[in-house]
Enzyme design. Structure first.
Site, PDB file in Angstrom:
ATOM      1  N   GLU A 140       7.755   1.033  -5.328  1.00 43.37           N
ATOM      2  CA  GLU A 140       8.474   0.537  -4.157  1.00 43.37           C
ATOM      3  C   GLU A 140       9.049  -0.848  -4.489  1.00 43.37           C
ATOM      4  O   GLU A 140       8.330  -1.701  -5.024  1.00 43.37           O
ATOM      5  CB  GLU A 140       7.473   0.430  -3.000  1.00 43.37           C
ATOM      6  CG  GLU A 140       8.032  -0.094  -1.720  1.00 43.37           C
ATOM      7  CD  GLU A 140       6.942  -0.299  -0.662  1.00 43.37           C
ATOM      8  OE1 GLU A 140       5.736  -0.226  -0.977  1.00 43.37           O
ATOM      9  OE2 GLU A 140       7.319  -0.548   0.486  1.00 43.37           O
ATOM     10  N   GLY A 159      -0.496  -1.726   4.784  1.00 48.05           N
ATOM     11  CA  GLY A 159      -0.299  -2.457   3.534  1.00 48.05           C
ATOM     12  C   GLY A 159       0.108  -1.529   2.411  1.00 48.05           C
ATOM     13  O   GLY A 159       0.666  -0.442   2.643  1.00 48.05           O
ATOM     14  N   SER A 160      -0.214  -1.955   1.201  1.00 46.83           N
ATOM     15  CA  SER A 160       0.282  -1.220   0.028  1.00 46.83           C
ATOM     16  C   SER A 160      -0.552   0.030  -0.255  1.00 46.83           C
ATOM     17  O   SER A 160      -1.692   0.149   0.192  1.00 46.83           O
ATOM     18  CB  SER A 160       0.232  -2.149  -1.187  1.00 46.83           C
ATOM     19  OG  SER A 160      -1.104  -2.577  -1.373  1.00 46.83           O
ATOM     20  N   ASN A 202       4.516  -8.695   5.955  1.00 50.82           N
ATOM     21  CA  ASN A 202       5.980  -8.615   6.035  1.00 50.82           C
ATOM     22  C   ASN A 202       6.545  -8.645   7.460  1.00 50.82           C
ATOM     23  O   ASN A 202       7.644  -9.139   7.677  1.00 50.82           O
ATOM     24  CB  ASN A 202       6.519  -7.435   5.234  1.00 50.82           C
ATOM     25  CG  ASN A 202       6.076  -6.101   5.756  1.00 50.82           C
ATOM     26  OD1 ASN A 202       4.976  -5.970   6.287  1.00 50.82           O
ATOM     27  ND2 ASN A 202       6.912  -5.101   5.613  1.00 50.82           N
ATOM     28  N   GLU A 214      -1.327   2.947   7.097  1.00 46.49           N
ATOM     29  CA  GLU A 214       0.130   2.808   7.206  1.00 46.49           C
ATOM     30  C   GLU A 214       0.592   2.158   5.909  1.00 46.49           C
ATOM     31  O   GLU A 214       0.459   0.950   5.737  1.00 46.49           O
ATOM     32  CB  GLU A 214       0.484   1.928   8.418  1.00 46.49           C
ATOM     33  CG  GLU A 214       0.154   2.548   9.759  1.00 46.49           C
ATOM     34  CD  GLU A 214       1.163   3.609  10.191  1.00 46.49           C
ATOM     35  OE1 GLU A 214       2.277   3.649   9.635  1.00 46.49           O
ATOM     36  OE2 GLU A 214       0.822   4.411  11.081  1.00 46.49           O
ATOM     37  N   CYS A 237       8.793  -1.971   4.987  1.00 46.78           N
ATOM     38  CA  CYS A 237       8.183  -0.762   4.404  1.00 46.78           C
ATOM     39  C   CYS A 237       9.110   0.437   4.484  1.00 46.78           C
ATOM     40  O   CYS A 237       9.042   1.337   3.656  1.00 46.78           O
ATOM     41  CB  CYS A 237       6.867  -0.451   5.114  1.00 46.78           C
ATOM     42  SG  CYS A 237       7.049  -0.306   6.894  1.00 46.78           S
TER      43      CYS A 237
HETATM   44  P1  NAD Z   1      -1.302  -5.548   0.654  1.00 44.98           P
HETATM   45  O1  NAD Z   1      -1.848  -4.171   0.536  1.00 44.98           O
HETATM   46  O2  NAD Z   1      -1.261  -6.405  -0.545  1.00 44.98           O
HETATM   47  O3  NAD Z   1      -2.126  -6.380   1.745  1.00 44.98           O
HETATM   48  C1  NAD Z   1      -2.383  -5.881   3.035  1.00 44.98           C
HETATM   49  C2  NAD Z   1      -3.693  -6.453   3.543  1.00 44.98           C
HETATM   50  O4  NAD Z   1      -4.736  -6.028   2.681  1.00 44.98           O
HETATM   51  C3  NAD Z   1      -3.748  -7.983   3.594  1.00 44.98           C
HETATM   52  O5  NAD Z   1      -4.352  -8.392   4.792  1.00 44.98           O
HETATM   53  C4  NAD Z   1      -4.595  -8.366   2.384  1.00 44.98           C
HETATM   54  O6  NAD Z   1      -5.382  -9.503   2.598  1.00 44.98           O
HETATM   55  C5  NAD Z   1      -5.488  -7.146   2.218  1.00 44.98           C
HETATM   56  N1  NAD Z   1      -5.824  -6.909   0.802  1.00 44.98           N
HETATM   57  C6  NAD Z   1      -5.046  -7.132  -0.269  1.00 44.98           C
HETATM   58  N2  NAD Z   1      -5.680  -6.770  -1.409  1.00 44.98           N
HETATM   59  C7  NAD Z   1      -6.895  -6.319  -1.033  1.00 44.98           C
HETATM   60  C8  NAD Z   1      -8.008  -5.798  -1.741  1.00 44.98           C
HETATM   61  N3  NAD Z   1      -7.995  -5.696  -3.069  1.00 44.98           N
HETATM   62  N4  NAD Z   1      -9.089  -5.406  -1.043  1.00 44.98           N
HETATM   63  C9  NAD Z   1      -9.121  -5.502   0.294  1.00 44.98           C
HETATM   64  N5  NAD Z   1      -8.089  -5.994   1.025  1.00 44.98           N
HETATM   65  C10 NAD Z   1      -6.987  -6.396   0.379  1.00 44.98           C
HETATM   66  O7  NAD Z   1       0.152  -5.377   1.320  1.00 44.98           O
HETATM   67  P2  NAD Z   1       1.216  -6.494   1.682  1.00 44.98           P
HETATM   68  O8  NAD Z   1       1.755  -7.075   0.425  1.00 44.98           O
HETATM   69  O9  NAD Z   1       0.683  -7.410   2.708  1.00 44.98           O
HETATM   70  O10 NAD Z   1       2.334  -5.593   2.370  1.00 44.98           O
HETATM   71  C11 NAD Z   1       3.277  -4.893   1.638  1.00 44.98           C
HETATM   72  C12 NAD Z   1       2.973  -3.427   1.578  1.00 44.98           C
HETATM   73  O11 NAD Z   1       2.664  -2.925   2.868  1.00 44.98           O
HETATM   74  C13 NAD Z   1       4.176  -2.620   1.117  1.00 44.98           C
HETATM   75  O12 NAD Z   1       3.735  -1.617   0.233  1.00 44.98           O
HETATM   76  C14 NAD Z   1       4.715  -1.992   2.400  1.00 44.98           C
HETATM   77  O13 NAD Z   1       5.421  -0.794   2.202  1.00 44.98           O
HETATM   78  C15 NAD Z   1       3.464  -1.778   3.165  1.00 44.98           C
HETATM   79  N6  NAD Z   1       3.734  -1.770   4.592  1.00 44.98           N
HETATM   80  C16 NAD Z   1       3.596  -0.615   5.281  1.00 44.98           C
HETATM   81  C17 NAD Z   1       3.890  -0.598   6.630  1.00 44.98           C
HETATM   82  C18 NAD Z   1       3.765   0.638   7.462  1.00 44.98           C
HETATM   83  O14 NAD Z   1       3.804   0.519   8.673  1.00 44.98           O
HETATM   84  N7  NAD Z   1       3.614   1.808   6.869  1.00 44.98           N
HETATM   85  C19 NAD Z   1       4.331  -1.756   7.256  1.00 44.98           C
HETATM   86  C20 NAD Z   1       4.458  -2.911   6.508  1.00 44.98           C
HETATM   87  C21 NAD Z   1       4.150  -2.928   5.177  1.00 44.98           C
END
Ligand code: NAD
Length: 455
Positions: free
Chosen positions: A330, A185-186, A112, A207, A241
């Site tokens: 979310e 990530g999520s 994002n 995070e 996020c």
């Molecule tokens: P995501 O968790 O789907 O992906 C994040 C990363 O994890 C990517 O590089 C992806 O390739 C990897 N990934 C995905 N599924 C995986 C799995 N099963 N096993 C191992 N690795 C895997 O998140 P996203 O869609 O890229 O981002 C959105 C989420 O991130 C939202 O929930 C948002 O709130 C959160 N976010 C948090 C922050 C923060 O600073 N706290 C910042 C930005 C986004």
């Protein structure tokens, strides 16, 4: 993958990351490269999800340059051993905290803020003397390729490298033995990362996200509040996020606030679909997830979308049920539910209904209401009378609590995150009190007096 990791481990063990001037020089080069390639960065992010150059500069390049400058300026001070007070019991001694890098770090980034959320942890992990393997998001292929090029231009592979790919690559990376894992990530993937890290007892920073509430009482300036809410919610197409996930507004001003929000949306974006300033949803999967949330709810504004363009209009939802789909997880898109409250206990029952959020916002002129709100609830961080801006101050730690995350970073907090605090005592030899040595007979009383005197 194992070759890169063992090369990085050897590089680290050979002490090649330890020189402060080397780290500073690399950070300076990285900064120059980012400045020189500004247009490429804007172009890549635009191609990935039509984000404007203005938003890209504010939330990606600009923030990164600030973080690099801070690290360059302070690295010598941050990395110096810190002298701490000694205990008289240990006399004579000098006591220190040494900042020690963990070793080889894995950084996994989200899509994002694809540039900033990959490069920012890289900067501070390198500043702290670690080596880095960075895996940016596969959902922003243009930005991720650019990140790979930039890192390759600046760093030897044994110090920092980018490995691109989706879930299979990420899964494989997580099977390796890292010295630290930094994941953004999520929540659901955060749990996968934590489980993989636990196998090797690898420390982690997570995070994550969550439903960040925004509480608004009836003492506010409606126009200014609406303007700041529209900016914070629809920035990056609502895919932030820390975006306000939903509003909890004093019932008596709810309709007025909705009218002001509508006005500010139109003022900001005009004909939204053709606005240069309004990004698209990242992919089809997220588009479908978001448009599904619009079923069986009362849409007060927006609600239109275009599947081919992955466009969803800024949308306001009036008073959805707490158990409706839009209030389950979310939202992470341009949809803003507006709930109302009569009493503070209404607010409590809504907030405690959810896991601890990453952010909380409160808009009010009432000092007691503000104090109560920020002290009562558990959340990562927040803002009074605005949204998102706490992210922009490197003097503040950024991170979640509970399911919104573990650990924090930015500025010195980031340096501390990527450094182990090594406790070191340098014992003097010129005096060696006999008390601690056996035989102990007759010494216990004196020891107790000493402890009492010292506490
Ligand atoms: P995501 O968790 O789907 O992906 C994040 C990363 O994890 C990517 O590089 C992806 O390739 C990897 N990934 C995905 N599924 C995986 C799995 N099963 N096993 C191992 N690795 C895997 O998140 P996203 O869609 O890229 O981002 C959105 C989420 O991130 C939202 O929930 C948002 O709130 C959160 N976010 C948090 C922050 C923060 O600073 N706290 C910042 C930005 C986004």
């Amino acid at each position: 993958m194992p070759n890169i990791i063992s090369a990085q481990k050897a590089f680290f063990k050979a002490q090649k990351t330890k020189g402060i001037s080397l780290r500073i020089n690399l950070l300076k080069k990285l900064k120059q490269e980012i400045i020189a390639r500004e247009q490429d960065i804007f172009g890549a992010i635009y191609k990935d999800f039509k984000k404007s150059s203005f938003e890209a500069f504010l939330s990606e390049n600009g923030l990164i340059i600030t973080e690099i400058n801070l690290a360059i300026k302070n690295l010598k001070t941050w990395s110096k051993p810190e002298r701490v007070k000694s205990s008289l019991l240990l006399f004579p001694s000098k006591d220190y905290i040494y900042k020690s890098p963990y070793g080889t770090v894995l950084i996994i980034g989200p899509w994002n803020y694809p540039f900033q959320l990959a490069i920012n942890p890289l900067i501070i992990a390198i500043a702290a003397g670690n080596t880095v393997v960075l895996k940016p998001s596969e959902l922003t292929p243009n930005t991720s390729q650019l990140i790979a090029d930039i890192v390759k231009n600046i760093f030897p592979e044994e110090m920092a490298t980018v490995i691109q790919g989706g879930i299979p690559v990420s899964t494989e990376l997580l099977k390796q033995h890292w010295d630290y894992i930094f994941f953004t990530g999520s929540v659901s993937v955060g749990k996968i990362v934590a489980k993989a890290a636990a196998k090797h007892l690898t420390p982690v920073t997570l995070e994550l996200g969550g439903k960040s509430p925004c509480i608004i009482d009836d003492t506010i300036n409606l126009k200014l509040t609406a303007k700041r809410l529209v900016w914070g919610k629809f920035f990056n197409g609502g895919q932030t996020c820390i975006a306000p996930d939903y509003l909890i507004v004093k019932a008596s001003i709810k309709n007025d606030l909705i009218n002001n929000l509508k006005h500010e949306i139109t003022k900001a974006y005009g004909d939204v679909k053709n606005s240069e300033d309004y990004p698209r949803i990242i992919n089809h999967k997220n588009f479908l997830r978001l448009t599904n949330l619009l079923n069986d709810v009362n849409i007060a504004h927006g609600g239109d979308f275009d599947e081919k363009e992955l466009y969803i209009a800024p949308t306001l939802i009036d008073e959805p049920d707490l158990d409706s789909n839009v209030m389950k997880d979310e939202i992470f898109g341009p949809i803003l539910p507006v709930l109302s409250y009569e009493t503070e206990s209404d607010i409590e029952s809504i907030i405690w209904h959810f896991e601890k959020p990453l952010s909380l916002y409160v808009f009010s002129k009432n000092k007691f209401f503000i104090k109560n709100t920020i002290e009562k609830f558990c959340f990562g961080g927040g803002v009074i009378n605005d949204t998102l801006i706490h992210y922009g101050n490197s003097n503040l730690p950024f991170g979640g609590i509970g399911s919104s995350g573990i650990g924090a970073y930015h500025g010195k907090f980031g340096f501390d995150t990527f450094s182990h605090n090594k406790a070191i005592i340098k014992r003097g030899n010129w005096f060696d009190p006999p008390l601690r040595y056996a035989p102990y007979r007759g010494k216990l009383k004196l020891l107790k007096i000493l402890f009492k005197w010292l506490s």
